[in-house]
Design a protein around this motif. Structure first.
Motif, short mmCIF file in Angstrom:
data_model
loop_
_atom_site.label_atom_id
_atom_site.label_comp_id
_atom_site.label_asym_id
_atom_site.label_seq_id
_atom_site.Cartn_x
_atom_site.Cartn_y
_atom_site.Cartn_z
N GLY A 96 0.94 -1.06 -0.05
CA GLY A 96 -0.18 0.12 0.08
C GLY A 96 0.84 1.31 0.17
N SER B 10 -6.58 3.84 -5.34
CA SER B 10 -5.63 2.94 -5.63
C SER B 10 -4.93 3.23 -6.80
N ILE C 226 -2.98 -1.10 -5.88
CA ILE C 226 -2.32 -0.84 -4.54
C ILE C 226 -3.09 0.18 -3.92
N PRO C 227 -3.57 -0.02 -2.74
CA PRO C 227 -4.40 1.10 -2.09
C PRO C 227 -3.58 2.27 -1.37
#
Length: 607
Positions: free
Chosen positions: A170, A182, A186-187
């Motif tokens: 993340g 995101s 990927i946040p």
């Protein structure tokens, strides 16, 4: 061989997309495209579209792109190729041959080409991304600080690089617009206040700080937050290497103590420096040491007529000579093997080269070692300085810059006292010489040979324990390049007789430094690695000072350089006391210390 087959295959597949999409377009717009005159129109249209399509495919290099890493530029290439492959045949058939081809054929042809050419490539990209990410689920789990261009590059490269076993989990970013979104799947978890919570909740092994464009003070603040976690800290120091094509992951390094200092880059007056260095013969004594070698590196870009590297250790002088020759091949360099204690040899050097600017960095500096060898400290730090300084006067040097230390202020050590005597001597010499004599005083430099940082790192690499002399001992610190940059700048302000004091920032506890280094190495102090207190060593004191009681402090044009008021020193009396010091060389330490005390009343022997 395989590459050639792959190239030809891609051209054939793209050409098939051009022809097939055109056939579908004709079929959709005409009731029966396979009877005259539609068949003739279709064949001519197909021939022109095929020829233009091959030209556009080759021109846009669609067959030479690695579609596993496809991005916006690759999609744009497909759109441009499809646009001209659709438009040129349409115009040719309508305007040149006079056939009225419906405009919807152009639209369907273009749409079909984009779909058939981009679709398989995007599916391949998605396939590689999905399985590439899954293959690294067992590697290190990384949290990226900064969801900007640098952080995005780091994540993209980690997802595509099968060699680096690090999986991005993340982002952390203070921009509220990016939070809860995101990037590459990927946040962005939240702002910096969430670092500790996310690190624990997501079982993060590594934190990568990817914010090379923010100030050093902000980086320091983020590092201080990250230190509370058990994750290993890494940082991308700058964008320079990535711009030169070294890759984002290749620029990632461990967070260092220098990053913790949090000082922003130094503002340098390049014109003033160039005025006294450019085109001059410059002598650097102690050129193989930490400070001396960095002086050479930073003086070289100002194009001195000749740079003299004077030192006593052949290996260190050879090393800096080779480095400078590789970096500055046009620079005229002279390597001089000499000991500053040898007056005749120093006179030979000045006679041969007539240096106009002298940076005197040669010195014995290790405090406990000099306590046990006081005569050697005096011979090198006092008489060595005296030799070089008097030769600078005798041979008409324009400027003499002496590298001093904060340990010269109210000294408790032999080393600090000898440096104070050297300061006093050049101040007395300045009053009777055309040469401008100045001293520059600063504290510890990070990473210099024999300093505390390399010793701590060595102890950590061996599994500990890390030894600290006293829990309350504090020191001023700055990096070697930072100190040297200010030394050269201070030389530009020289009017004669000044002692320049560098702004060292806030003093740092040595214990805190040890704790930080242990944590930055991925260990927990007192749990994974012990810290032991060894006691204050000979000649050391708990804190250092930058000014004597007699010296006031005035500012310069530079916000990091200050001037201590020159003291009134009688040269005749000083010369007499120095001769007495020469007479006690080699005698018992108590006699030597008594003479030092007489020369420097503020000297207090605490050993």
């Amino acid at each position: 061989m395989f590459a050639a087959y792959r190239t030809h295959l891609l051209i054939v597949l793209d050409l098939s997309a051009v022809v097939l999409s055109l056939a579908v377009s004709f079929w959709m717009q005409t009731s029966n495209p396979w009877v005259e005159p539609q068949t003739g129109v279709w064949l001519l249209y197909t021939f022109i579209a095929g020829a233009v399509g091959i030209a556009c495919i080759i021109r846009m290099k669609l067959h030479r792109r690695i579609w596993q890493y496809a991005g916006v530029s690759e999609m744009l290439a497909i759109l441009i190729a499809a646009f001209w492959t659709g438009l040129i045949p349409f115009l040719a058939v309508n305007l040149i041959f006079g056939w009225d081809v419906p405009k919807l054929i152009l639209l369907h042809h273009w749409t079909g080409m984009v779909f058939m050419m981009a679709g398989p490539r995007l599916l391949w990209r998605a396939f590689c991304d999905y399985f590439g990410t899954n293959r690294r689920k067992g590697g290190h789990r990384a949290l990226i600080i900064g969801a900007g261009s640098c952080g995005t590059l780091i994540v993209k490269e980690l997802l595509q690089n099968n060699i680096v076993k690090t999986a991005p989990v993340g982002f952390i970013d203070d921009d509220p617009y990016k939070q809860r979104l995101s990037i590459y799947g990927i946040p962005v978890f939240g702002g910096r206040s969430e670092i500790a919570r996310i690190t624990a909740a997501e079982r993060i092994d590594e934190i990568i700080i990817a914010m090379p464009s923010v100030s050093k003070s902000q980086i320091s603040a983020i590092i201080n937050i990250c230190k509370s976690t058990k994750a290993r800290l890494k940082i991308v120091p700058d964008l320079h290497g990535m711009i030169q094509g070294h890759g984002a992951v290749g620029r990632v390094r461990d967070v260092s103590v220098e990053d913790l200092l949090g000082r922003d880059p130094i503002r340098t007056d390049l014109d003033h420096i160039a005025n006294y260095v450019e085109g001059k013969t410059v002598l650097v004594t102690g050129a193989g040491g930490s400070i001396g070698s960095e002086l050479c590196r930073q003086i070289a870009p100002f194009r001195p007529a000749k740079l003299l590297l004077l030192g006593h250790g052949e290996n260190s002088i050879y090393s800096i000579e080779m480095e400078l020759l590789g970096t500055f091949p046009e620079l005229k360099i002279e390597t001089v093997m000499a000991d500053v204690q040898d007056r005749r040899r120093i006179e030979e050097v000045f006679t041969a080269f007539r240096p106009q600017v002298v940076f005197h960095a040669a010195a014995h500096k290790h405090v406990p070692l000099m306590e046990r060898n006081p005569s050697e400290a005096i011979k090198n730090n006092v008489f060595g300085t005296k030799n070089v300084a008097e030769c600078a006067d005798q041979f008409g040097a324009e400027r003499f810059v002496f590298i001093s230390t904060d340990k010269a202020v109210n000294p408790t050590s032999i080393m600090g006292t000898t440096k104070r005597i050297a300061e006093m001597f050049i101040q007395s010499l300045d009053k009777h010489s055309a040469t401008k004599y100045v001293a520059v005083r600063f504290g510890n430099v990070l990473g210099s040979r024999g300093s505390v940082i390399p010793r701590f790192k060595d102890q950590i690499s061996k599994g500990g324990p890390v030894t600290v002399t006293h829990p309350e001992m504090v020191r001023y610190f700055m990096t070697i390049p930072e100190a040297v940059q200010l030394v050269i700048q201070a030389g530009a302000f020289a009017k004669g007789g000044e002692i320049f004091i560098l702004d060292m920032g806030k003093p740092v506890k040595i214990y805190d430094l040890a704790v930080d280094l242990i944590r930055l190495s991925g260990y927990e102090p007192h749990i994974d690695m012990d810290i032991k207190f060894s006691g204050i060593r000979e000649g050391e004191k708990l804190y250092e000072e930058l000014l004597t009681n007699e010296e006031g402090l005035s500012s310069t044009m530079h916000d990091r350089i200050f001037i201590g008021k020159p003291m009134q020193i009688n040269r005749t009396e000083l010369e007499f006391e120095i001769r007495k010091l020469e007479q006690v060389l080699g005698q018992c330490p108590s006699e030597i210390r008594a003479v030092l005390k007489h020369l420097v009343p503020s000297y207090s022997n605490v050993s």
